[in-house]
Write a protein that holds these residues in place. Structure first.
Motif, PDB file in Angstrom:
ATOM      1  N   LYS A 147     -16.615 -28.297 -75.971  1.00  0.00           N
ATOM      2  CA  LYS A 147     -17.108 -27.095 -75.299  1.00  0.00           C
ATOM      3  C   LYS A 147     -17.650 -26.163 -76.360  1.00  0.00           C
ATOM      4  CE  LYS A 147     -13.552 -27.065 -71.640  1.00  0.00           C
ATOM      5  NZ  LYS A 147     -12.530 -26.225 -70.989  1.00  0.00           N
ATOM      6  N   SER A 148     -18.791 -25.562 -76.063  1.00  0.00           N
ATOM      7  CA  SER A 148     -19.417 -24.715 -77.070  1.00  0.00           C
ATOM      8  C   SER A 148     -20.504 -23.881 -76.426  1.00  0.00           C
ATOM      9  CB  SER A 148     -20.011 -25.585 -78.184  1.00  0.00           C
ATOM     10  OG  SER A 148     -20.803 -24.832 -79.067  1.00  0.00           O
ATOM     11  N   SER A 149     -20.944 -22.844 -77.139  1.00  0.00           N
ATOM     12  CA  SER A 149     -22.176 -22.180 -76.740  1.00  0.00           C
ATOM     13  C   SER A 149     -23.318 -23.171 -76.935  1.00  0.00           C
ATOM     14  CB  SER A 149     -22.422 -20.923 -77.573  1.00  0.00           C
ATOM     15  OG  SER A 149     -22.743 -21.271 -78.911  1.00  0.00           O
ATOM     16  N   THR A 150     -24.371 -23.026 -76.147  1.00  0.00           N
ATOM     17  CA  THR A 150     -25.510 -23.933 -76.267  1.00  0.00           C
ATOM     18  C   THR A 150     -26.113 -23.873 -77.660  1.00  0.00           C
ATOM     19  OG1 THR A 150     -25.992 -23.612 -73.916  1.00  0.00           O
ATOM     20  CG2 THR A 150     -27.748 -24.532 -75.261  1.00  0.00           C
TER      21      THR A 150
ATOM     22  N   PRO B  33      -6.196 -33.976 -78.780  1.00  0.00           N
ATOM     23  CA  PRO B  33      -6.239 -32.842 -77.848  1.00  0.00           C
ATOM     24  C   PRO B  33      -7.521 -32.038 -78.025  1.00  0.00           C
ATOM     25  CG  PRO B  33      -4.880 -32.297 -79.742  1.00  0.00           C
ATOM     26  CD  PRO B  33      -5.304 -33.734 -79.922  1.00  0.00           C
ATOM     27  N   LEU B  34      -7.886 -31.297 -76.993  1.00  0.00           N
ATOM     28  CA  LEU B  34      -9.044 -30.402 -77.065  1.00  0.00           C
ATOM     29  C   LEU B  34      -8.580 -29.102 -77.721  1.00  0.00           C
ATOM     30  CD1 LEU B  34     -12.060 -30.100 -76.145  1.00  0.00           C
ATOM     31  CD2 LEU B  34     -11.167 -28.923 -74.136  1.00  0.00           C
ATOM     32  N   THR B  35      -9.023 -28.862 -78.932  1.00  0.00           N
ATOM     33  CA  THR B  35      -8.580 -27.685 -79.684  1.00  0.00           C
ATOM     34  C   THR B  35      -9.776 -26.834 -80.068  1.00  0.00           C
ATOM     35  OG1 THR B  35      -8.635 -28.965 -81.743  1.00  0.00           O
ATOM     36  CG2 THR B  35      -6.531 -28.826 -80.583  1.00  0.00           C
ATOM     37  N   GLY B  36      -9.528 -25.520 -80.230  1.00  0.00           N
ATOM     38  CA  GLY B  36     -10.604 -24.592 -80.537  1.00  0.00           C
ATOM     39  C   GLY B  36     -10.365 -23.851 -81.823  1.00  0.00           C
ATOM     40  N   ASN B  37     -11.325 -22.981 -82.159  1.00  0.00           N
ATOM     41  CA  ASN B  37     -11.224 -22.169 -83.363  1.00  0.00           C
ATOM     42  C   ASN B  37     -11.764 -20.779 -83.091  1.00  0.00           C
ATOM     43  OD1 ASN B  37     -14.061 -22.322 -83.412  1.00  0.00           O
ATOM     44  ND2 ASN B  37     -14.017 -24.148 -84.716  1.00  0.00           N
TER      45      ASN B  37
ATOM     46  N   THR C  28     -28.533 -11.969 -68.512  1.00  0.00           N
ATOM     47  CA  THR C  28     -27.100 -11.851 -68.740  1.00  0.00           C
ATOM     48  C   THR C  28     -26.616 -13.076 -69.477  1.00  0.00           C
ATOM     49  OG1 THR C  28     -26.835 -10.593 -66.710  1.00  0.00           O
ATOM     50  CG2 THR C  28     -24.850 -11.570 -67.636  1.00  0.00           C
ATOM     51  N   GLN C  29     -26.017 -12.897 -70.634  1.00  0.00           N
ATOM     52  CA  GLN C  29     -25.545 -14.040 -71.396  1.00  0.00           C
ATOM     53  C   GLN C  29     -24.082 -13.840 -71.744  1.00  0.00           C
ATOM     54  OE1 GLN C  29     -27.803 -15.708 -74.418  1.00  0.00           O
ATOM     55  NE2 GLN C  29     -29.692 -15.689 -73.267  1.00  0.00           N
ATOM     56  N   GLN C  30     -23.244 -14.678 -71.167  1.00  0.00           N
ATOM     57  CA  GLN C  30     -21.820 -14.636 -71.450  1.00  0.00           C
ATOM     58  C   GLN C  30     -21.436 -15.961 -72.061  1.00  0.00           C
ATOM     59  OE1 GLN C  30     -19.453 -13.386 -68.127  1.00  0.00           O
ATOM     60  NE2 GLN C  30     -21.133 -12.249 -67.253  1.00  0.00           N
ATOM     61  N   GLN C  31     -20.650 -15.933 -73.109  1.00  0.00           N
ATOM     62  CA  GLN C  31     -20.286 -17.167 -73.783  1.00  0.00           C
ATOM     63  C   GLN C  31     -18.770 -17.266 -73.899  1.00  0.00           C
ATOM     64  OE1 GLN C  31     -22.433 -17.113 -77.450  1.00  0.00           O
ATOM     65  NE2 GLN C  31     -24.395 -17.446 -76.467  1.00  0.00           N
ATOM     66  N   VAL C  32     -18.102 -16.955 -72.791  1.00  0.00           N
ATOM     67  CA  VAL C  32     -16.642 -17.024 -72.755  1.00  0.00           C
ATOM     68  C   VAL C  32     -16.236 -18.448 -72.485  1.00  0.00           C
ATOM     69  CG1 VAL C  32     -14.560 -16.153 -71.689  1.00  0.00           C
ATOM     70  CG2 VAL C  32     -16.550 -14.679 -71.886  1.00  0.00           C
ATOM     71  N   LEU C  33     -15.489 -19.054 -73.367  1.00  0.00           N
ATOM     72  CA  LEU C  33     -15.059 -20.437 -73.211  1.00  0.00           C
ATOM     73  C   LEU C  33     -13.675 -20.489 -72.620  1.00  0.00           C
ATOM     74  CD1 LEU C  33     -16.285 -21.947 -76.566  1.00  0.00           C
ATOM     75  CD2 LEU C  33     -17.290 -22.260 -74.341  1.00  0.00           C
ATOM     76  N   SER C  34     -13.478 -21.456 -71.748  1.00  0.00           N
ATOM     77  CA  SER C  34     -12.138 -21.636 -71.189  1.00  0.00           C
ATOM     78  C   SER C  34     -11.281 -22.392 -72.193  1.00  0.00           C
ATOM     79  CB  SER C  34     -12.233 -22.417 -69.889  1.00  0.00           C
ATOM     80  OG  SER C  34     -12.831 -23.677 -70.089  1.00  0.00           O
TER      81      SER C  34
END
Length: 344
Positions: free
Chosen positions: A230-233, A298-302, A338-344
């Protein structure tokens, strides 16, 4: 609060697991791309969310909208959400339009069902929707049958019907796959324009990363029933981290440089119920190591709001994605307001 929040969504058919705990948030007004090969679970995710899977499907987890869980909800609740809160358009409009009913009547039925408008007011609204989606000579064509429209126009009709309930979220399931490049660009421009005018959120399901790049601020990559990146485009196109995502980019033909041999991803998506142990992508991955074949990453983020499910993600020095866009120049959709880049 998110418009729609999917948490630990799992789906099985006759005991065979096809979705393995999907987590996804859709914020108001944003556009999210859902990409991956056929069989990865993209469409099943939203069919499950809307209660459109056959009875043999076993669904668990939650799909929250307005503090209500759609998983296991009564049919009356689901019907109140479909069309009016969440609408869905499909890849093949010819299978969704009734061939023996005039298109005006079909749109009027949707308007009446979702908004309680009937008679002359419903026909007036149907005309407005046809004009909104760019059908020429809309007043006359209200009385045409679906076969009297082109494939691209039929897709526009489906978009008009989806908009009849003024939904907060539109699920566009491969809406441009069967169209040529010029008509595809027009449909993408149409979706982007309608989103700007209405504030509607969009989930764009596609194999086509180029199309996704035109209207989405965020991209979620699926493989074998799981979210793997998952990421911003912008970040994803600059540096795909998962080897599978990188493989999708390597297989894209380009028109802005010299002729180069495409690099396909060897093999196919594994069948549900026959997944390999560990990472499902490991048999096709040239970066796989021993633990990839035994343990599930696992799906991990930063801190950059990037999430990847991989023990050996692609590093910056390994990434050679060109800076130039990978889509034809005919795609000229402006960036949404409108640009929102909130990741779940």
């Amino acid at each position: 609060m998110a418009l729609v929040e999917i948490a630990d969504l799992k789906v099985a058919f006759d005991g065979v697991q096809v979705l393995h705990g999907i987590n996804l948030k859709i914020e108001k007004g944003e556009a999210v791309g859902l990409v991956g090969e056929s069989g990865c679970g993209k469409s099943v995710t939203w069919l499950a969310a809307l209660g459109l899977l056959p009875k043999k499907a076993t669904i668990s987890g939650s799909v929250m909208i307005d503090d209500a869980n759609l998983v296991g909800a009564p049919q009356r609740k689901l019907e109140s959400v479909r069309g009016s809160r969440i609408a869905m358009i499909f890849q093949d409009p010819s299978s969704s339009l009734n061939p023996v009913i005039r298109v005006g009547k079909q749109i009027e039925e949707a308007v009446k069902l979702h908004r309680g408008i009937s008679g002359a007011a419903a026909r007036k609204e149907a005309l407005r929707l046809l004009e909104l989606v760019g059908i020429p000579d809309a007043a006359r064509r209200l009385d045409n049958f679906p076969h009297e429209f082109s494939g691209g126009q039929n897709q526009r009709l489906m978009i008009a019907m989806a908009l009849a309930g003024e939904p907060d979220l539109l699920i566009a399931d491969e809406p441009t796959t069967a169209l040529d490049a010029t008509i595809q660009a027009q449909v993408l421009d149409l979706l982007a324009r309608i989103r700007q005018e209405t504030g509607m959120a969009i989930v764009f399901i596609s194999h086509d990363l180029g199309a996704v790049s035109q209207i989405c601020e965020r991209v979620c990559v699926m493989y074998a029933g799981r979210m793997i990146e998952k990421s911003s485009t912008e970040a994803l196109f600059a540096q795909p981290r998962h080897p599978y995502t990188r493989g999708l980019f390597d297989a894209i033909p380009r028109i802005d440089g010299g002729r180069e041999r495409l690099i396909p991803i060897e093999g196919t998506v594994p069948e549900p119920g026959k997944l390999p142990k560990g990472c499902a992508f490991s048999p096709r991955c040239n970066r796989a190591e021993n633990r990839c074949k035994s343990d599930l990453p696992p799906l991990t983020g930063n801190q950059d709001d990037r999430y990847v499910a991989c023990f050996r993600p692609v590093e910056i020095r390994d990434t050679v994605i060109p800076a130039a866009p990978v889509v034809p120049a005919v795609f000229t959709t402006p960036a949404p307001a409108t640009q929102q880049q909130v990741l779940s």
